[in-house]
Design a protein around this motif. Structure first.
Motif, PDB file in Angstrom:
ATOM      1  N   VAL A  56      31.048 -10.320  22.117  1.00 11.10           N
ATOM      2  CA  VAL A  56      29.767 -10.963  21.833  1.00 11.10           C
ATOM      3  C   VAL A  56      28.715  -9.865  21.783  1.00 11.10           C
ATOM      4  O   VAL A  56      28.351  -9.288  22.805  1.00 11.10           O
ATOM      5  CB  VAL A  56      29.402 -12.001  22.908  1.00 11.10           C
ATOM      6  N   SER A  57      28.259  -9.524  20.594  1.00 14.61           N
ATOM      7  CA  SER A  57      27.330  -8.403  20.434  1.00 14.61           C
ATOM      8  C   SER A  57      26.413  -8.645  19.250  1.00 14.61           C
ATOM      9  O   SER A  57      26.808  -9.236  18.247  1.00 14.61           O
ATOM     10  CB  SER A  57      28.102  -7.093  20.212  1.00 14.61           C
ATOM     11  N   TYR A  58      25.169  -8.194  19.383  1.00 14.92           N
ATOM     12  CA  TYR A  58      24.240  -8.267  18.265  1.00 14.92           C
ATOM     13  C   TYR A  58      24.384  -7.062  17.341  1.00 14.92           C
ATOM     14  O   TYR A  58      23.829  -7.035  16.253  1.00 14.92           O
ATOM     15  CB  TYR A  58      22.790  -8.317  18.772  1.00 14.92           C
ATOM     16  N   LYS A  59      25.126  -6.045  17.754  1.00 17.58           N
ATOM     17  CA  LYS A  59      25.237  -4.819  16.969  1.00 17.58           C
ATOM     18  C   LYS A  59      26.102  -5.054  15.732  1.00 17.58           C
ATOM     19  O   LYS A  59      27.145  -5.695  15.812  1.00 17.58           O
ATOM     20  CB  LYS A  59      25.819  -3.691  17.820  1.00 17.58           C
ATOM     21  N   PRO A  60      25.696  -4.522  14.573  1.00 14.93           N
ATOM     22  CA  PRO A  60      26.474  -4.734  13.349  1.00 14.93           C
ATOM     23  C   PRO A  60      27.770  -3.931  13.349  1.00 14.93           C
ATOM     24  O   PRO A  60      27.839  -2.836  13.912  1.00 14.93           O
ATOM     25  CB  PRO A  60      25.537  -4.243  12.246  1.00 14.93           C
ATOM     26  N   THR A  61      28.790  -4.510  12.713  1.00 19.26           N
ATOM     27  CA  THR A  61      30.044  -3.791  12.516  1.00 19.26           C
ATOM     28  C   THR A  61      29.889  -2.853  11.328  1.00 19.26           C
ATOM     29  O   THR A  61      29.377  -3.250  10.283  1.00 19.26           O
ATOM     30  CB  THR A  61      31.189  -4.782  12.256  1.00 19.26           C
ATOM     31  N   VAL A  62      30.335  -1.624  11.482  1.00 22.84           N
ATOM     32  CA  VAL A  62      30.245  -0.619  10.420  1.00 22.84           C
ATOM     33  C   VAL A  62      31.655  -0.174  10.040  1.00 22.84           C
ATOM     34  O   VAL A  62      32.461   0.150  10.911  1.00 22.84           O
ATOM     35  CB  VAL A  62      29.394   0.589  10.873  1.00 22.84           C
ATOM     36  N   VAL A  63      31.943  -0.195   8.745  1.00 26.87           N
ATOM     37  CA  VAL A  63      33.263   0.175   8.234  1.00 26.87           C
ATOM     38  C   VAL A  63      33.091   1.391   7.326  1.00 26.87           C
ATOM     39  O   VAL A  63      32.412   1.314   6.300  1.00 26.87           O
ATOM     40  CB  VAL A  63      33.890  -0.994   7.440  1.00 26.87           C
ATOM     41  N   VAL A  64      33.707   2.516   7.699  1.00 27.02           N
ATOM     42  CA  VAL A  64      33.510   3.771   6.967  1.00 27.02           C
ATOM     43  C   VAL A  64      34.861   4.344   6.544  1.00 27.02           C
ATOM     44  O   VAL A  64      35.755   4.531   7.378  1.00 27.02           O
ATOM     45  CB  VAL A  64      32.751   4.813   7.818  1.00 27.02           C
ATOM     46  N   VAL A 101      29.459  -7.823   9.445  1.00 25.33           N
ATOM     47  CA  VAL A 101      29.634  -6.462   8.932  1.00 25.33           C
ATOM     48  C   VAL A 101      28.309  -5.979   8.335  1.00 25.33           C
ATOM     49  O   VAL A 101      27.809  -6.565   7.379  1.00 25.33           O
ATOM     50  CB  VAL A 101      30.751  -6.397   7.873  1.00 25.33           C
ATOM     51  N   GLY A 102      27.757  -4.921   8.919  1.00 25.35           N
ATOM     52  CA  GLY A 102      26.457  -4.447   8.462  1.00 25.35           C
ATOM     53  C   GLY A 102      26.517  -3.370   7.400  1.00 25.35           C
ATOM     54  O   GLY A 102      25.611  -3.228   6.602  1.00 25.35           O
ATOM     55  N   LEU A 103      27.582  -2.590   7.361  1.00 29.54           N
ATOM     56  CA  LEU A 103      27.652  -1.469   6.426  1.00 29.54           C
ATOM     57  C   LEU A 103      29.100  -1.184   6.085  1.00 29.54           C
ATOM     58  O   LEU A 103      29.956  -1.116   6.969  1.00 29.54           O
ATOM     59  CB  LEU A 103      27.015  -0.225   7.058  1.00 29.54           C
ATOM     60  N   VAL A 104      29.375  -1.045   4.787  1.00 24.05           N
ATOM     61  CA  VAL A 104      30.703  -0.636   4.309  1.00 24.05           C
ATOM     62  C   VAL A 104      30.465   0.542   3.381  1.00 24.05           C
ATOM     63  O   VAL A 104      29.887   0.378   2.308  1.00 24.05           O
ATOM     64  CB  VAL A 104      31.411  -1.788   3.561  1.00 24.05           C
ATOM     65  N   GLU A 105      30.891   1.734   3.789  1.00 23.46           N
ATOM     66  CA  GLU A 105      30.569   2.926   3.014  1.00 23.46           C
ATOM     67  C   GLU A 105      31.693   3.946   3.054  1.00 23.46           C
ATOM     68  O   GLU A 105      32.658   3.806   3.807  1.00 23.46           O
ATOM     69  CB  GLU A 105      29.282   3.573   3.540  1.00 23.46           C
ATOM     70  N   ASN A 123      43.436  12.300   8.455  1.00 23.98           N
ATOM     71  CA  ASN A 123      42.157  12.330   7.736  1.00 23.98           C
ATOM     72  C   ASN A 123      41.976  11.130   6.817  1.00 23.98           C
ATOM     73  O   ASN A 123      40.846  10.784   6.461  1.00 23.98           O
ATOM     74  CB  ASN A 123      42.041  13.622   6.915  1.00 23.98           C
ATOM     75  N   ARG A 124      43.084  10.508   6.409  1.00 24.17           N
ATOM     76  CA  ARG A 124      43.036   9.374   5.477  1.00 24.17           C
ATOM     77  C   ARG A 124      42.879   8.088   6.295  1.00 24.17           C
ATOM     78  O   ARG A 124      43.864   7.463   6.693  1.00 24.17           O
ATOM     79  CB  ARG A 124      44.307   9.341   4.628  1.00 24.17           C
ATOM     80  N   ARG A 125      41.635   7.683   6.502  1.00 24.69           N
ATOM     81  CA  ARG A 125      41.395   6.641   7.481  1.00 24.69           C
ATOM     82  C   ARG A 125      40.162   5.813   7.148  1.00 24.69           C
ATOM     83  O   ARG A 125      39.331   6.213   6.335  1.00 24.69           O
ATOM     84  CB  ARG A 125      41.196   7.268   8.868  1.00 24.69           C
ATOM     85  N   VAL A 126      40.067   4.683   7.822  1.00 17.89           N
ATOM     86  CA  VAL A 126      38.840   3.889   7.865  1.00 17.89           C
ATOM     87  C   VAL A 126      38.518   3.635   9.325  1.00 17.89           C
ATOM     88  O   VAL A 126      39.368   3.137  10.074  1.00 17.89           O
ATOM     89  CB  VAL A 126      38.992   2.551   7.119  1.00 17.89           C
ATOM     90  N   ASN A 127      37.310   3.998   9.729  1.00 21.95           N
ATOM     91  CA  ASN A 127      36.864   3.763  11.096  1.00 21.95           C
ATOM     92  C   ASN A 127      36.027   2.487  11.153  1.00 21.95           C
ATOM     93  O   ASN A 127      35.150   2.277  10.306  1.00 21.95           O
ATOM     94  CB  ASN A 127      36.014   4.933  11.612  1.00 21.95           C
ATOM     95  N   VAL A 128      36.286   1.679  12.142  1.00 16.98           N
ATOM     96  CA  VAL A 128      35.500   0.465  12.377  1.00 16.98           C
ATOM     97  C   VAL A 128      34.788   0.626  13.713  1.00 16.98           C
ATOM     98  O   VAL A 128      35.425   0.889  14.731  1.00 16.98           O
ATOM     99  CB  VAL A 128      36.388  -0.792  12.394  1.00 16.98           C
ATOM    100  N   THR A 129      33.468   0.507  13.688  1.00 16.10           N
ATOM    101  CA  THR A 129      32.673   0.716  14.898  1.00 16.10           C
ATOM    102  C   THR A 129      31.611  -0.371  15.036  1.00 16.10           C
ATOM    103  O   THR A 129      31.305  -1.093  14.093  1.00 16.10           O
ATOM    104  CB  THR A 129      31.951   2.082  14.874  1.00 16.10           C
ATOM    105  N   LEU A 130      31.038  -0.457  16.237  1.00 15.42           N
ATOM    106  CA  LEU A 130      29.803  -1.197  16.448  1.00 15.42           C
ATOM    107  C   LEU A 130      28.709  -0.165  16.533  1.00 15.42           C
ATOM    108  O   LEU A 130      28.724   0.711  17.418  1.00 15.42           O
ATOM    109  CB  LEU A 130      29.854  -2.018  17.744  1.00 15.42           C
ATOM    110  N   GLU A 131      27.771  -0.227  15.623  1.00 16.32           N
ATOM    111  CA  GLU A 131      26.755   0.819  15.516  1.00 16.32           C
ATOM    112  C   GLU A 131      25.662   0.616  16.542  1.00 16.32           C
ATOM    113  O   GLU A 131      25.209  -0.492  16.786  1.00 16.32           O
ATOM    114  CB  GLU A 131      26.140   0.816  14.113  1.00 16.32           C
ATOM    115  N   GLN A 132      25.245   1.720  17.154  1.00 14.59           N
ATOM    116  CA  GLN A 132      24.110   1.655  18.053  1.00 14.59           C
ATOM    117  C   GLN A 132      22.832   1.544  17.243  1.00 14.59           C
ATOM    118  O   GLN A 132      22.747   1.990  16.117  1.00 14.59           O
ATOM    119  CB  GLN A 132      24.053   2.908  18.940  1.00 14.59           C
ATOM    120  N   MET A 133      21.817   0.954  17.799  1.00 10.98           N
ATOM    121  CA  MET A 133      20.548   0.740  17.132  1.00 10.98           C
ATOM    122  C   MET A 133      19.528   1.657  17.769  1.00 10.98           C
ATOM    123  O   MET A 133      19.323   1.565  18.965  1.00 10.98           O
ATOM    124  CB  MET A 133      20.103  -0.686  17.314  1.00 10.98           C
TER     125      MET A 133
END
Length: 229
Positions: A56-64, A101-105, A123-133
Motif C-alpha cells: 500500500v503506497s502512494y509512490k508510483p511504480t517505475v519500469v525502466v 505505473v508512473g513511468l515506463v522508459e 545487463n539485459r534487464r528491466v528494473n521495477v521500482t517504487l520511485e521516491q518523491m
C-alpha cells in the motif's frame, strides 16, 4: 558559521541517488537482442506483480528497460523501451492497476551492471521500482499525489520532511544567515507543518502535501543534496 559552511560543503558530496533512491521491487532479464518474455521472465513478473499488489503506497511504480553494450546506442534505446513496455503490459495483465505505473522508459546501454562490450545477460534487464518523491521541484502542482495517496505512509513522509526543514531553519536562524536557503527552509517548515496538521480527510491536505514535497525538494537543492532540475 564555520560548522554550517562545513556541513554545506559535505552535503555537496552526497551523490544524487542518496537523496532520490528508489525502492527496488524486482528485475526481469532478457535473451540477447530480444524483448520477448520467456517462462523465467513471466514467473518473475508474477512475483513482482504480487509484491506490488501487496504494497500500500502512494509512490508510483517505475519500469525502466536496459540493454547490453552490443549494437548502436539508438537501437539499444529502442530495444530497452520495448522491453520496458513488455514488462509494464505483463504487470497490467497480472492485475497491477494501469494508473499505478508512473513511468515506463528506456535507458538503453547506459548504467551497465557489468562494464563489458560483449553480450552480458545481467545487463539485459528491466528494473521495477517504487520511485521516491522527488528531485528538484519547479511547481508543486506537478507533484503526482492524489487523494488516494493520503494515508499513514504519506503522513510519515510529511513528518520527516517537516523535521528536516525545521532543523535547517533553526540552524540558519542561529547563524544569522538570511539567505535564499534560509527562506526556502522557512517555506518548507511552514507548508509541511500545515500538511501534517490537516486531518486525513481534509480537503486541502493534498494541496499542502504537494507544497511540502516541493519546498522540501527545493531545500535539498539549496543544501546541495540534489542537483537543480
Amino acid at each position: 558559521m564555520k560548522h554550517l559552511i562545513r556541513a554545506l560543503a559535505l552535503a555537496c558530496f552526497v551523490p544524487f541517488f542518496a537523496a532520490a533512491h528508489a525502492q527496488e521491487i524486482g528485475t526481469v532479464n532478457f535473451d540477447f537482442d530480444s524483448a520477448e518474455l520467456d517462462a523465467t521472465a513471466m514467473a518473475k513478473i508474477e512475483e513482482i506483480a504480487n509484491k506490488l499488489k501487496s504494497i500500500v503506497s502512494y509512490k508510483p511504480t517505475v519500469v525502466v528497460g536496459y540493454t547490453d553494450a552490443v549494437g548502436s546506442a539508438g537501437y539499444n534505446l529502442g530495444l530497452g523501451q520495448r522491453r520496458a513496455n513488455a514488462v509494464a503490459n505483463a504487470l497490467a495483465a497480472h492485475g497491477v492497476p494501469v494508473d499505478r505505473v508512473g513511468l515506463v522508459e528506456s535507458r538503453g546501454e547506459n548504467d551497465l551492471i557489468v562494464s563489458v562490450a560483449t553480450p552480458e545477460r545481467r545487463n539485459r534487464r528491466v528494473n521495477v521500482t517504487l520511485e521516491q518523491m522527488m528531485a528538484a521541484c519547479q511547481n508543486y502542482r506537478a507533484i503526482p499525489l492524489t487523494q488516494r495517496s493520503i494515508g499513514s505512509e504519506l503522513q510519515g513522509d510529511l513528518k520527516a520532511r517537516l523535521t528536516t526543514a525545521a532543523t535547517s531553519f533553526l540552524q540558519f536562524q542561529s547563524d544569522g544567515l538570511n539567505t535564499a536557503a534560509f527562506q526556502v527552509a522557512g517555506a518548507a517548515r511552514e507548508t509541511c507543518e500545515i500538511a501534517v496538521a490537516y486531518d486525513m480527510g481534509a480537503y486541502r491536505k493534498l494541496e499542502y502535501s504537494q507544497r511540502c514535497f516541493c519546498n522540501a525538494a527545493r531545500l535539498d537543492v539549496a543544501l546541495g543534496k540534489i542537483p537543480p532540475a
